[in-house]
Design a protein around this motif. Structure first.
Motif, PDB file in Angstrom:
ATOM      1  N   SER A 128      -6.265 -35.928  44.614  1.00 50.48           N
ATOM      2  CA  SER A 128      -6.340 -34.609  43.988  1.00 50.48           C
ATOM      3  C   SER A 128      -7.391 -34.558  42.898  1.00 50.48           C
ATOM      4  N   LYS A 129      -7.614 -35.686  42.239  1.00 45.69           N
ATOM      5  CA  LYS A 129      -8.602 -35.710  41.156  1.00 45.69           C
ATOM      6  C   LYS A 129      -9.996 -35.403  41.686  1.00 45.69           C
ATOM      7  N   MET A 130     -10.365 -35.989  42.803  1.00 46.58           N
ATOM      8  CA  MET A 130     -11.692 -35.790  43.375  1.00 46.58           C
ATOM      9  C   MET A 130     -11.697 -34.736  44.477  1.00 46.58           C
ATOM     10  N   ASP A 131     -10.522 -34.128  44.738  1.00 42.77           N
ATOM     11  CA  ASP A 131     -10.387 -33.048  45.711  1.00 42.77           C
ATOM     12  C   ASP A 131     -10.818 -33.474  47.117  1.00 42.77           C
ATOM     13  N   ASN A 167     -21.259 -40.505  48.622  1.00 48.52           N
ATOM     14  CA  ASN A 167     -20.900 -41.855  48.174  1.00 48.52           C
ATOM     15  C   ASN A 167     -19.514 -41.892  47.553  1.00 48.52           C
ATOM     16  N   ILE A 168     -19.167 -40.848  46.791  1.00 51.91           N
ATOM     17  CA  ILE A 168     -17.828 -40.765  46.199  1.00 51.91           C
ATOM     18  C   ILE A 168     -16.790 -40.525  47.292  1.00 51.91           C
ATOM     19  N   ALA A 169     -17.074 -39.582  48.197  1.00 54.32           N
ATOM     20  CA  ALA A 169     -16.134 -39.268  49.287  1.00 54.32           C
ATOM     21  C   ALA A 169     -15.890 -40.491  50.159  1.00 54.32           C
ATOM     22  N   ARG A 170     -16.945 -41.220  50.506  1.00 51.16           N
ATOM     23  CA  ARG A 170     -16.801 -42.393  51.373  1.00 51.16           C
ATOM     24  C   ARG A 170     -15.947 -43.463  50.714  1.00 51.16           C
ATOM     25  N   LYS A 171     -16.148 -43.695  49.432  1.00 54.91           N
ATOM     26  CA  LYS A 171     -15.359 -44.708  48.727  1.00 54.91           C
ATOM     27  C   LYS A 171     -13.876 -44.339  48.715  1.00 54.91           C
ATOM     28  N   ILE A 172     -13.577 -43.053  48.483  1.00 53.95           N
ATOM     29  CA  ILE A 172     -12.187 -42.597  48.489  1.00 53.95           C
ATOM     30  C   ILE A 172     -11.566 -42.780  49.867  1.00 53.95           C
ATOM     31  N   ILE A 173     -12.296 -42.412  50.909  1.00 57.19           N
ATOM     32  CA  ILE A 173     -11.800 -42.535  52.286  1.00 57.19           C
ATOM     33  C   ILE A 173     -11.518 -43.997  52.632  1.00 57.19           C
ATOM     34  N   GLU A 174     -12.434 -44.881  52.272  1.00 58.99           N
ATOM     35  CA  GLU A 174     -12.242 -46.309  52.549  1.00 58.99           C
ATOM     36  C   GLU A 174     -11.020 -46.845  51.810  1.00 58.99           C
ATOM     37  N   ASP A 175     -10.819 -46.396  50.569  1.00 58.46           N
ATOM     38  CA  ASP A 175      -9.633 -46.814  49.805  1.00 58.46           C
ATOM     39  C   ASP A 175      -8.351 -46.342  50.479  1.00 58.46           C
ATOM     40  N   LEU A 176      -8.327 -45.071  50.895  1.00 59.79           N
ATOM     41  CA  LEU A 176      -7.134 -44.522  51.535  1.00 59.79           C
ATOM     42  C   LEU A 176      -6.812 -45.254  52.829  1.00 59.79           C
ATOM     43  N   GLY A 199      -4.186 -47.319  51.029  1.00 54.28           N
ATOM     44  CA  GLY A 199      -3.203 -46.241  50.996  1.00 54.28           C
ATOM     45  C   GLY A 199      -3.289 -45.390  49.753  1.00 54.28           C
ATOM     46  N   ASN A 200      -4.092 -45.814  48.790  1.00 53.77           N
ATOM     47  CA  ASN A 200      -4.334 -45.027  47.578  1.00 53.77           C
ATOM     48  C   ASN A 200      -5.744 -45.319  47.065  1.00 53.77           C
ATOM     49  N   VAL A 201      -6.152 -44.601  46.053  1.00 50.38           N
ATOM     50  CA  VAL A 201      -7.513 -44.746  45.539  1.00 50.38           C
ATOM     51  C   VAL A 201      -7.553 -45.806  44.454  1.00 50.38           C
ATOM     52  N   GLN A 202      -8.444 -46.753  44.612  1.00 47.32           N
ATOM     53  CA  GLN A 202      -8.623 -47.837  43.645  1.00 47.32           C
ATOM     54  C   GLN A 202      -9.699 -47.429  42.635  1.00 47.32           C
ATOM     55  N   ARG A 203      -9.290 -47.149  41.417  1.00 45.75           N
ATOM     56  CA  ARG A 203     -10.239 -46.676  40.409  1.00 45.75           C
ATOM     57  C   ARG A 203     -10.616 -47.793  39.451  1.00 45.75           C
ATOM     58  N   GLY A 204     -11.899 -47.980  39.296  1.00 42.24           N
ATOM     59  CA  GLY A 204     -12.381 -48.923  38.294  1.00 42.24           C
ATOM     60  C   GLY A 204     -12.942 -48.158  37.110  1.00 42.24           C
ATOM     61  N   ILE A 258     -19.678 -44.663  38.521  1.00 42.08           N
ATOM     62  CA  ILE A 258     -18.476 -45.497  38.385  1.00 42.08           C
ATOM     63  C   ILE A 258     -17.423 -45.083  39.416  1.00 42.08           C
ATOM     64  N   ASN A 259     -17.377 -43.798  39.763  1.00 38.38           N
ATOM     65  CA  ASN A 259     -16.405 -43.323  40.759  1.00 38.38           C
ATOM     66  C   ASN A 259     -16.664 -43.865  42.154  1.00 38.38           C
ATOM     67  N   THR A 260     -17.824 -44.466  42.379  1.00 34.83           N
ATOM     68  CA  THR A 260     -18.104 -45.085  43.683  1.00 34.83           C
ATOM     69  C   THR A 260     -17.728 -46.570  43.687  1.00 34.83           C
TER      70      THR A 260
END
Length: 466
Positions: free
Chosen positions: A148-151, A260-269, A273-278, A343-345
């Motif tokens: 939801s944070k990155m929609d 790049n942000i969308a791809r990282k989120i998709i790979e995490d999911l 199963g959730n988004v890994q935030r550094g 950083i979001n990537t």
């Protein structure tokens, strides 16, 4: 006879001058000879590229043909119960009428086995999600995960055949002025393609989540959300997310989540199963003429560090308050959006080379990113931390920050009542997570009053002013 002689001499002289001028200008070694023209053209070319505006120079048809088959129509069906308070009050009527609500948007197929990326707001609250392909075939979609944070949301359909899909491009390589296409389903008009250019990168709209949009002037309207923003090769550079408009329709500005942000989120999911935030572990703000003057420094671009988080990668690497970050790896950092977008990537434990200025000297150090959930922020003597999955399930919420401890002497007497409460908003702005709260509170003075809405441990909503 005398007049004839004079006329003859004038004609001869004029002809000689004309012939001489032609020889001078257009002969083999003349100024406008082919060799000279080539030299002039080459010289002009050395100063820059030709502006390609004609159909002969640039062709959108191949990119459009590639993309329209990979962009889908997303139908969101949700149901809610409508009650009548008057009937409940006077007659004790407890029933309600079920009402179906339908929302629509777009999505992008990213794999041949049916994974689809769209916006979280397109499918939020859906009890059913229906996907219609460009060939009119429809499928029920399964929700794999959301951020939801990155929609961003990830869906999956099971089709009988291999599906056409869009490949990701490197959004960091996108240039301002580059031609792009927006493909989606505005107003339920399927397979709509519009063209424009990249108007800006790393655009910060001060939202609670994304701070690094790609801005374009390609026409995007309601229904385009979740659709593709592609380059002229048909590669995905962004997910169309929102428009800036007083009317709700396109007026010249639209924004996309970088690929790049969308791809990282998709790979995490897919993987976790959730988004890994550094996180880097720094707080502060971007520099400009006014901020630099107030700080008494000459640097007017970059990210000024006002605080370093304890036990973070930034602290362990030696970054200090007053340092100015100007580069992350190979990416120049001029704004907060540049820093947060990059950083979001990344994920926790990723290593980033940080270039910074300290006391006028440029230095480079490696920083290992920390996990966002481990960190907290403090304001008015209240230490806040991110909520856990158990909290979200217990209180039926998907955002908020929890009061971890009370360090203010004025609030110590209320410590037992406050610790464990979950703050939902500060001054009517959603407290998505600690990072969002830190950014919000960094703009406020400790002496300023703030309005806080929270849920206590019994699930009751409280509103207080601090």
């Amino acid at each position: 006879m005398k007049k004839f002689s004079t006329l003859f001499l004038v004609s001869l002289l004029s002809g000689s001058m004309t012939l001489g001028a032609y020889k001078l200008l257009f002969d083999t070694n003349g100024y406008f000879s082919n060799d000279k023209i080539s030299a002039v053209t080459m010289a002009s070319n050395s100063y820059g590229k030709k502006v390609g505006l004609s159909a002969d120079v640039i062709d959108f048809t191949e990119a459009a043909e590639k993309t329209i088959h990979t962009v889908v129509h997303v139908k969101n069906v949700s149901r809610r119960t409508i009650t009548n308070p008057m009937l409940e009050y006077f007659y004790g009527y407890k029933g309600g009428q079920s009402q179906e609500q339908v929302g629509t948007g777009s999505g992008v197929i990213i794999s041949e086995d049916g994974y689809i990326v769209t916006n979280n707001h397109v499918i939020k609250g859906a009890s059913e999600i229906e996907i219609t392909l460009n060939n009119k075939k429809s499928y029920q979609a399964k929700l794999i995960g959301t951020d939801s944070k990155m929609d961003i949301a990830l869906l999956k359909i099971d089709a009988e055949e291999k599906l056409p899909y869009t490949v990701f491009a490197n959004s960091d390589s996108v240039k301002v002025g580059e031609w792009v296409l927006a493909v989606g389903n505005p107003y339920n008009l399927t397979s709509t393609v519009t063209a424009g250019i990249v108007s800006a990168k790393a655009r910060d709209l001060d939202t609670s989540g994304i701070q690094s949009f790609i801005q374009t002037d390609a026409a995007v309207n309601p229904g385009n959300s979740g659709g593709a923003l592609v380059n002229t090769r048909g590669e995905l550079i962004g997910i169309n997310t929102m428009i800036s408009s007083m009317t709700g329709s396109y007026v010249g500005y639209s924004f996309a989540v970088p690929s790049n942000i969308a791809r990282k989120i998709i790979e995490d999911l897919m993987e976790f199963g959730n988004v890994q935030r550094g996180i880097l572990g720094v707080e502060g703000g971007e520099l400009n003429g006014t901020a630099s003057k107030e700080l008494g420094i000459s640097q007017t671009q970059g990210f000024y560090i006002s605080k370093v988080t304890k036990n973070s990668g930034a602290e362990k690497s030696g970054l200090n308050k007053g340092d100015i970050i100007i580069k992350l790896d190979e990416l120049n950092v001029a704004t907060f959006a540049d820093l947060s977008g990059y950083i979001n990537t990344k994920r926790p434990n990723d290593k980033v080379q940080v270039t910074y200025i300290r006391e006028g000297k440029t230095k480079i150090i490696p920083v290992i990113l920390s996990k966002n959930e481990f960190f907290s922020t403090e304001f008015k003597g209240i230490e806040l931390e991110n909520i856990e999955a158990a909290d979200k399930k217990k209180f039926k919420i998907d955002y908020g920050v929890r009061i971890k401890s009370i360090n203010s002497q004025n609030l110590k007497q209320y410590e037992d009542e406050l610790i464990g409460n979950i703050i939902l908003s500060i001054d009517n702005i959603k407290t998505t997570d600690v990072e969002t709260v830190s950014k919000l509170l960094s703009k406020k003075e400790e002496s300023q009053t703030v309005r806080i809405e929270m849920i206590n441990k019994n699930g009751e909503i409280l509103r207080v002013i601090l």
